[in-house]
Design a protein around this motif. Structure first.
Motif, PDB file in Angstrom:
ATOM      1  N   GLY A  50      -0.004  -1.212  -0.123  1.00 34.55           N
ATOM      2  CA  GLY A  50      -0.196   0.251  -0.154  1.00 34.55           C
ATOM      3  C   GLY A  50       0.724   1.383  -0.035  1.00 34.55           C
ATOM      4  N   HIS A 120       0.286   1.815  -7.183  1.00 33.25           N
ATOM      5  CA  HIS A 120       0.414   0.149  -6.577  1.00 33.25           C
ATOM      6  C   HIS A 120       0.959  -0.862  -7.276  1.00 33.25           C
ATOM      7  CE1 HIS A 120      -1.382   2.075  -3.011  1.00 33.25           C
ATOM      8  NE2 HIS A 120      -2.424   2.483  -3.786  1.00 33.25           N
ATOM      9  N   PHE A 121       0.218  -1.671  -8.156  1.00 34.88           N
ATOM     10  CA  PHE A 121       0.028  -2.389  -9.235  1.00 34.88           C
ATOM     11  C   PHE A 121       2.072  -2.099  -9.331  1.00 34.88           C
ATOM     12  CE2 PHE A 121      -4.691  -2.256  -8.736  1.00 34.88           C
ATOM     13  CZ  PHE A 121      -4.714  -3.402  -7.678  1.00 34.88           C
ATOM     14  N   ARG A 122       1.976  -1.103 -10.818  1.00 31.12           N
ATOM     15  CA  ARG A 122       2.631  -0.886 -11.393  1.00 31.12           C
ATOM     16  C   ARG A 122       3.968  -1.184 -10.197  1.00 31.12           C
ATOM     17  NH1 ARG A 122       6.104  -2.989 -14.673  1.00 31.12           N
ATOM     18  NH2 ARG A 122       7.180  -1.398 -15.594  1.00 31.12           N
ATOM     19  N   ASP A 125       5.252  -4.198  -9.076  1.00 32.78           N
ATOM     20  CA  ASP A 125       5.425  -4.797  -9.767  1.00 32.78           C
ATOM     21  C   ASP A 125       7.320  -4.768 -10.512  1.00 32.78           C
ATOM     22  OD1 ASP A 125       3.411  -6.885 -11.573  1.00 32.78           O
ATOM     23  OD2 ASP A 125       4.432  -5.824 -13.750  1.00 32.78           O
ATOM     24  N   TYR A 136       9.058  -4.619 -18.590  1.00 32.43           N
ATOM     25  CA  TYR A 136       8.067  -6.040 -17.995  1.00 32.43           C
ATOM     26  C   TYR A 136       8.249  -7.132 -17.852  1.00 32.43           C
ATOM     27  CZ  TYR A 136       5.158  -1.288 -19.384  1.00 32.43           C
ATOM     28  OH  TYR A 136       4.774   0.163 -18.888  1.00 32.43           O
ATOM     29  N   SER A 138       7.853 -10.918 -16.804  1.00 36.46           N
ATOM     30  CA  SER A 138       6.685 -12.162 -15.829  1.00 36.46           C
ATOM     31  C   SER A 138       7.254 -12.772 -14.869  1.00 36.46           C
ATOM     32  CB  SER A 138       5.959 -12.512 -17.305  1.00 36.46           C
ATOM     33  OG  SER A 138       7.373 -13.523 -17.975  1.00 36.46           O
ATOM     34  N   ASP A 160       1.505 -17.351   2.873  1.00 36.91           N
ATOM     35  CA  ASP A 160       0.159 -16.681   2.201  1.00 36.91           C
ATOM     36  C   ASP A 160      -1.077 -18.103   1.090  1.00 36.91           C
ATOM     37  OD1 ASP A 160      -2.404 -15.243   1.271  1.00 36.91           O
ATOM     38  OD2 ASP A 160      -1.352 -13.688   0.576  1.00 36.91           O
ATOM     39  N   THR A 162      -1.963 -17.488  -1.980  1.00 37.19           N
ATOM     40  CA  THR A 162      -1.508 -17.564  -2.920  1.00 37.19           C
ATOM     41  C   THR A 162      -0.545 -16.667  -3.381  1.00 37.19           C
ATOM     42  OG1 THR A 162      -2.777 -15.200  -2.712  1.00 37.19           O
ATOM     43  CG2 THR A 162      -4.142 -16.525  -4.136  1.00 37.19           C
ATOM     44  N   ASP A 271      -2.133   1.946   2.595  1.00 34.81           N
ATOM     45  CA  ASP A 271      -2.305   3.063   2.001  1.00 34.81           C
ATOM     46  C   ASP A 271      -3.043   3.986   2.323  1.00 34.81           C
ATOM     47  OD1 ASP A 271      -2.378   4.183  -0.901  1.00 34.81           O
ATOM     48  OD2 ASP A 271      -4.313   3.756  -1.534  1.00 34.81           O
TER      49      ASP A 271
ATOM     50  N   GLU B 113      -5.626  -1.137 -17.613  1.00 33.27           N
ATOM     51  CA  GLU B 113      -5.825  -0.977 -16.664  1.00 33.27           C
ATOM     52  C   GLU B 113      -7.053   0.388 -16.487  1.00 33.27           C
ATOM     53  OE1 GLU B 113      -4.200  -1.310 -12.951  1.00 33.27           O
ATOM     54  OE2 GLU B 113      -5.850  -0.624 -12.230  1.00 33.27           O
ATOM     55  N   ASN B 165       5.506   7.163 -23.320  1.00 32.59           N
ATOM     56  CA  ASN B 165       4.344   6.112 -22.788  1.00 32.59           C
ATOM     57  C   ASN B 165       3.697   5.343 -24.852  1.00 32.59           C
ATOM     58  OD1 ASN B 165       4.797   3.720 -21.064  1.00 32.59           O
ATOM     59  ND2 ASN B 165       3.376   5.084 -19.947  1.00 32.59           N
ATOM     60  N   ARG B 168       5.501   4.649 -27.451  1.00 36.37           N
ATOM     61  CA  ARG B 168       6.832   3.007 -27.031  1.00 36.37           C
ATOM     62  C   ARG B 168       5.861   1.918 -27.038  1.00 36.37           C
ATOM     63  NH1 ARG B 168      11.658   2.576 -24.447  1.00 36.37           N
ATOM     64  NH2 ARG B 168      11.877   4.499 -24.266  1.00 36.37           N
ATOM     65  N   GLU B 169       4.829   1.927 -26.426  1.00 37.84           N
ATOM     66  CA  GLU B 169       4.195   0.568 -26.472  1.00 37.84           C
ATOM     67  C   GLU B 169       3.494   0.491 -27.191  1.00 37.84           C
ATOM     68  OE1 GLU B 169       5.629  -0.453 -23.581  1.00 37.84           O
ATOM     69  OE2 GLU B 169       5.403   0.629 -22.123  1.00 37.84           O
ATOM     70  N   THR B 330      -8.026 -15.437  -7.405  1.00 35.70           N
ATOM     71  CA  THR B 330      -6.978 -16.530  -6.295  1.00 35.70           C
ATOM     72  C   THR B 330      -6.476 -17.466  -7.849  1.00 35.70           C
ATOM     73  OG1 THR B 330      -9.204 -17.545  -6.714  1.00 35.70           O
ATOM     74  CG2 THR B 330      -8.237 -16.008  -4.760  1.00 35.70           C
ATOM     75  N   ARG B 337      -8.161  -6.101 -15.349  1.00 35.76           N
ATOM     76  CA  ARG B 337      -6.910  -5.508 -14.786  1.00 35.76           C
ATOM     77  C   ARG B 337      -5.834  -6.211 -14.572  1.00 35.76           C
ATOM     78  NH1 ARG B 337      -8.012  -3.906  -8.754  1.00 35.76           N
ATOM     79  NH2 ARG B 337      -6.762  -1.890  -9.359  1.00 35.76           N
ATOM     80  N   PRO B 339      -1.427  -7.623 -15.342  1.00 32.30           N
ATOM     81  CA  PRO B 339      -1.011  -7.183 -14.105  1.00 32.30           C
ATOM     82  C   PRO B 339       0.014  -5.798 -14.651  1.00 32.30           C
ATOM     83  CG  PRO B 339      -0.175  -9.432 -15.779  1.00 32.30           C
ATOM     84  CD  PRO B 339      -1.179  -9.062 -16.131  1.00 32.30           C
ATOM     85  N   ASN B 340      -0.112  -5.972 -16.445  1.00 33.11           N
ATOM     86  CA  ASN B 340       0.496  -4.927 -17.084  1.00 33.11           C
ATOM     87  C   ASN B 340       0.124  -4.074 -17.916  1.00 33.11           C
ATOM     88  OD1 ASN B 340       2.639  -6.063 -17.988  1.00 33.11           O
ATOM     89  ND2 ASN B 340       3.969  -6.228 -15.936  1.00 33.11           N
ATOM     90  N   VAL B 341       1.023  -3.509 -18.641  1.00 27.44           N
ATOM     91  CA  VAL B 341       0.936  -3.340 -20.247  1.00 27.44           C
ATOM     92  C   VAL B 341       1.305  -5.119 -21.331  1.00 27.44           C
ATOM     93  CG1 VAL B 341       2.453  -2.114 -20.813  1.00 27.44           C
ATOM     94  CG2 VAL B 341       0.597  -1.725 -22.507  1.00 27.44           C
ATOM     95  N   PRO B 345       0.868 -13.140 -18.824  1.00 33.21           N
ATOM     96  CA  PRO B 345       1.588 -13.746 -19.563  1.00 33.21           C
ATOM     97  C   PRO B 345       1.777 -15.579 -19.908  1.00 33.21           C
ATOM     98  CG  PRO B 345       2.741 -14.278 -17.419  1.00 33.21           C
ATOM     99  CD  PRO B 345       1.515 -13.011 -17.764  1.00 33.21           C
ATOM    100  N   LYS B 377      -6.079 -12.834  -2.231  1.00 34.36           N
ATOM    101  CA  LYS B 377      -4.718 -10.901  -1.276  1.00 34.36           C
ATOM    102  C   LYS B 377      -5.125  -9.858  -2.058  1.00 34.36           C
ATOM    103  CE  LYS B 377       0.456 -12.260  -2.513  1.00 34.36           C
ATOM    104  NZ  LYS B 377       0.034 -13.728  -1.964  1.00 34.36           N
ATOM    105  N   GLU B 378      -4.949  -8.884  -0.962  1.00 34.38           N
ATOM    106  CA  GLU B 378      -5.662  -7.856  -0.435  1.00 34.38           C
ATOM    107  C   GLU B 378      -5.197  -7.006  -1.858  1.00 34.38           C
ATOM    108  OE1 GLU B 378      -3.435  -4.806   1.926  1.00 34.38           O
ATOM    109  OE2 GLU B 378      -4.330  -6.353   2.946  1.00 34.38           O
ATOM    110  N   MET B 379      -6.265  -6.295  -2.573  1.00 33.14           N
ATOM    111  CA  MET B 379      -5.952  -4.947  -2.702  1.00 33.14           C
ATOM    112  C   MET B 379      -5.691  -3.729  -2.085  1.00 33.14           C
ATOM    113  SD  MET B 379      -7.199  -6.383  -5.515  1.00 33.14           S
ATOM    114  CE  MET B 379      -8.314  -5.891  -7.487  1.00 33.14           C
ATOM    115  N   PRO B 380      -4.595  -2.937  -3.070  1.00 37.12           N
ATOM    116  CA  PRO B 380      -3.576  -1.702  -2.333  1.00 37.12           C
ATOM    117  C   PRO B 380      -4.755  -0.708  -1.321  1.00 37.12           C
ATOM    118  CG  PRO B 380      -2.441  -2.795  -4.501  1.00 37.12           C
ATOM    119  CD  PRO B 380      -3.754  -3.180  -4.401  1.00 37.12           C
ATOM    120  N   GLU B 381      -6.186  -1.019  -2.544  1.00 35.67           N
ATOM    121  CA  GLU B 381      -6.796   0.542  -2.040  1.00 35.67           C
ATOM    122  C   GLU B 381      -7.340  -0.898  -1.131  1.00 35.67           C
ATOM    123  OE1 GLU B 381      -6.402  -1.467  -5.031  1.00 35.67           O
ATOM    124  OE2 GLU B 381      -6.819  -0.605  -6.465  1.00 35.67           O
TER     125      GLU B 381
END
Lengths: 398, 462
Positions: A50, A120-122, A125, A136, A138, A160, A162, A271, B113, B165, B168-169, B330, B337, B339-341, B345, B377-381
């Protein structure tokens, strides 16, 4: 000759290979350094999820800017546990003071990476994969460690249900388990038993063989961890929160001689966009008390010199508080290393510079991957560059 | 492959497997089945936009803390509902399997996302609209999509301060792939996309003349006063773009292990048709090599393929949104959502000890209504952990029971294996039959077979 089930499970990775197409992921069992690692040291990673507010964790209590920018949420000078002329601990970290005084704790300031990402996610990551911020990957940094130096299927254990990206490799991944008893319940079913036997008796194509192999490994690791967890039951008193419970589990496994090398534990809820004070205090207290119980436990069993605890968060928070008595996502933060065998304890580098900010954020001057490189090279004693894909200068802490 | 195997293979790759209502298709020719898939896909079935009176900025400003909190919660709930709506639609017997699969494929390709559910719905409907159309139109539409503009910071891409950004992607991940452009190309492309902004409230493309750089750019060897459209045109002129997409298509729809000959052939069809996605996909599904034995069962199902597949087979209905979200979280694939751009995988990366056990136990969780033994897992928010005690999932086995009505009891387990698995499994006298021994009615026996078969690692591949 009959082979006992336990023995079969324990060896399944090796014995089952004989009669079937050898999938590529198993081939390494012959050639790789599988029997012994170079190091018997244990690494415990505690992740603050967070984005922990570093400035209110290690407080620059002499800094006027800090108090100007945070009229509502700054830690009062009189409350700070002062450890240097400039910096002190959040009062909730009281139970770590002895550790610091004893030279078992090293604090690294301004830890981050170039072009910080405030999601947060990025950002998590990036910490998990040890990538650049425009790259990026994996696989996680510990996953890549496992790919190169795998000894057993629970060599890296996440407490945990997961598994985090940090522990995901290509051919080997870490093992996720929050409770050995509960895990054992899921693998001790008639169907799983039948599947493991079926795996033993049949040949499979690559993907299916991989799944059967993962299952067999899961069962054998579950058996192993279940037995180890029963071997030693800690008499140390831990806080009743989740982190306390997890670290107690980790201590019990370490003390009972479990062959896991890396443990991964998460504490979430950092957070703090609104009403930060209470939340952060509760979390830091849970952290400090759990960690200090954990370390006491290890010390009593002469394991502290062989154990390293690293604590990090995906980013720190903005210097200026926001309008809701909280803080928004920032950049650099602080990172803790703890062990009975630190070469350099105390503060590793200077306090954050609050006069030079990047759009209101601290500017990092310590790439977190230098810490990873140090841990890989000096603590786990492996080639860090092969895992991090780049060269990072090691720190002289370990 | 037998004809039934071919049809099942086709439907697993072009969709999410056959539902029991589709059993008559087992006897169809491949040509007929492919024609049918494409015909069904012609009718656009967009995802419904939930009704929501989005408060204006002024209204939000005047809100109390509690009201704002409630609003955030409501928006989060909408986001979850939209996710569940799409998964339900993928599993529905009235949806076009190919349209859903292509949309999912491109969602993973143009991984993004979204900041809010209405942007997510807009984006997925844009992708859906072009999912079997012209790739050029698709790339252009994505370049003008609000969600993507925010996600890859094109909103900050101004003449005075270009942000690279998106440029590039666009090249690295969406079109041509690494190694086929220079850093200079990225800089120049970024300039061409300056001023390509979006309106946050409306979720629409909003070109800002003043922020756009009208100057000369040199990109991939060409010079002109290019804008984003020209950049996309030039990228698509390169044969590497067709090869990059063909490789991705091959690995997703045919076999994770690339085959250069087939990929080159796909790329040629794609390029020669001026990037007609439908033509490319038809070529793949009609090629003999697509039905080669080595492609059958060569994919580990993605969590969505797994979830939608089992849902179709068992006629699942999900009592609440959480029961659709929790398995995604899970198992490691939550739509909207990524994991990234770079997207998910896939392949073996789906599998670790935790996800495998949940997959193997999933049928049991449904049939036995057993308690979930895991937390997400918890979400950060959110400070709260992803706890869920039970999934609210009901199965409707009637359609499936109908399909085996005429099958002799002794052949039941093998018939079901053939229907449910994409790899061979001899269930006769196996533990699958052992476990069903105590079942005292035909239906219970079938249910025990299903539970056994769906607990097999073999069920995890398609």
């Amino acid at each position: 000759m009959s082979i006992s089930r336990r023995k079969f499970l324990g060896q399944s990775a090796l014995t089952a290979v004989g009669g079937m197409l050898i999938p590529s992921f198993l081939k390494g069992f012959d050639g790789r350094n599988t029997l012994l690692n170079n190091s018997s040291n244990k690494l415990v990673i505690i992740q603050f999820s967070g984005g922990n507010d570093g400035l209110n964790t290690i407080v620059p209590y002499q800094n006027d800017i800090y108090y100007q920018q945070r009229p509502n949420i700054a830690i009062k000078k009189s409350d700070v546990i002062k450890v240097t002329d400039e910096l002190g601990f959040h009062p909730a970290l009281k139970s770590l003071q002895g550790l610091y005084d004893n030279g078992d704790m090293s604090i690294i300031n301004n830890v981050g990476y170039p072009n910080p990402d405030r999601s947060h996610f990025r950002s998590m990551d990036i910490w998990h994969t040890a990538s650049n911020s425009n790259e990026y990957l994996s696989t996680g940094w510990l996953g890549r460690y496992l790919d190169k130096h795998n000894n057993n299927n629970h060599q890296a254990l996440e407490m945990d249900d997961t598994l985090s990206l940090a522990l995901k490799g290509i051919e080997h991944s870490g093992f996720a388990m929050s409770d050995p008893k509960r895990l054992q319940r899921t693998v001790k079913t008639p169907i799983v038993k039948a599947l493991v036997k079926h795996h033993h008796d049949h040949d499979h194509e690559e993907n299916v063989a991989y799944l059967y192999q993962t299952l067999a490994n899961t069962v054998s690791s579950s058996d192993y961890l279940f037995e180890k967890a029963k071997t030693y039951s800690s008499s140390q008193s831990y806080p009743k929160n989740k982190l306390g419970k997890s670290l107690k589990q980790v201590a019990e496994l370490i003390i009972s001689g479990c062959d896991t090398q890396v443990y991964y534990v998460t504490l979430g809820g950092f957070d703090t966009h609104a009403n930060q004070t209470m939340t952060q205090e509760r979390l830091l207290k849970a952290y400090a008390e759990s960690v200090s119980a954990f370390i006491k436990d290890l010390k009593q069993h002469n394991q502290w010199n062989d154990t390293m605890v690293m604590t990090f968060s995906e980013f720190g928070r903005r210097v200026k508080e926001n309008g809701s008595r909280g803080t928004d996502h920032g950049t650099a933060g602080n990172l803790f290393l703890m062990s009975g065998k630190l070469k350099k304890a105390g503060f590793y580098n200077d306090a954050p510079d609050l006069t030079t900010l990047d759009k209101g954020d601290l500017i990092y001057n310590m790439d977190f991957r230098r810490v990873y490189a140090t841990l890989l090279d000096k603590w786990l004693k492996v080639d860090d560059q092969a895992i991090l894909n780049r060269q990072f200068k090691a720190l002289s802490i370990v | 492959m037998t004809n039934q195997e071919k049809i099942q293979h086709l439907y697993w790759r072009a969709g999410f497997g056959l539902s029991p209502n589709d059993q008559d298709k087992h006897n169809w020719s491949v040509t007929k089945a492919v024609n049918n898939l494409f015909k069904e896909a012609q009718k656009l079935q967009p995802l419904a936009m939930p009704k929501f009176d989005s408060p204006s900025r002024a209204e939000i400003k005047s809100m109390s803390k509690q009201e704002r909190k409630d609003l955030r919660k409501e928006v989060q709930q909408m986001t979850n509902d939209v996710n569940a709506d799409w998964v339900r639609q993928m599993a529905s017997t009235t949806s076009s399997p190919l349209q859903e699969k292509m949309t999912l494929f491109w969602h993973g390709h143009f991984a993004c996302e979204s900041k809010s559910f209405h942007l997510a719905v807009n984006q997925i409907n844009t992708i859906r609209k072009h999912s079997l159309g012209s790739f050029k139109d698709l790339v252009l539409a994505i370049s003008k999509d609000a969600s993507m503009i925010f996600y890859l910071n094109n909103q900050q891409n101004k003449k005075s301060h270009p942000n690279e950004n998106y440029a590039r992607e666009l090249m690295e991940l969406f079109t041509i792939g690494r190694g086929n452009y220079t850093e200079k190309d990225i800089k120049e492309a970024a300039r061409a996309f300056t001023g390509w902004f979006a309106n946050r409230q409306l979720g629409t493309f909003n070109f800002r003349d003043k922020a756009h750089d009208y100057g000369k750019k040199t990109f991939m060897g060409k010079t002109g006063n290019f804008d984003g459209t020209d950049i996309v045109d030039i990228i698509l002129e390169q044969k590497e773009t067709a090869e990059y997409i063909a490789t991705k298509v091959y690995r997703y729809f045919v076999n994770p292990k690339p085959n250069t000959t087939h990929i080159t052939a796909i790329a040629k069809v794609f390029r020669d048709s001026d990037y007609d996605i439908a033509k490319m996909m038809r070529y793949v599904f009609e090629s003999d090599w697509f039905y080669s034995q080595k492609n059958r069962g060569s994919k580990i199902k993605s969590p969505i393929e797994f979830l939608v597949g089992i849902s179709k087979t068992l006629g699942l209905s999900f009592g609440n949104t959480q029961s659709l979200l929790f398995p995604q979280r899970t198992l490691g694939q939550t739509i909207f959502r990524p994991p990234n751009v770079a997207g998910w995988p896939g392949g073996k990366a789906w599998i670790d000890n935790a996800t495998l056990m949940l997959r193997l136990n999933f049928a049991g969780i449904i049939f036995q209504r057993s308690e979930l033994l895991i937390n997400a897992k918890e979400m950060p928010e959110m400070a709260k952990r992803g706890k869920l005690k039970k999934l609210a999932i009901d199965a409707n086995l009637q359609p499936l029971l109908q399909t085996v009505k005429k099958i002799k009891e002794a052949d039941l387990s093998n018939t079901l294996c053939q229907q449910l698995l994409q790899v061979d499994f001899e269930s006769k006298d196996s533990f699958i039959e052992q476990f069903a021994k105590t079942a005292n009615t035909r239906q219970k026996k079938i249910q025990a077979f299903l539970l056994g078969i769906m607990s097999l690692p073999e069920y995890q591949v398609c």
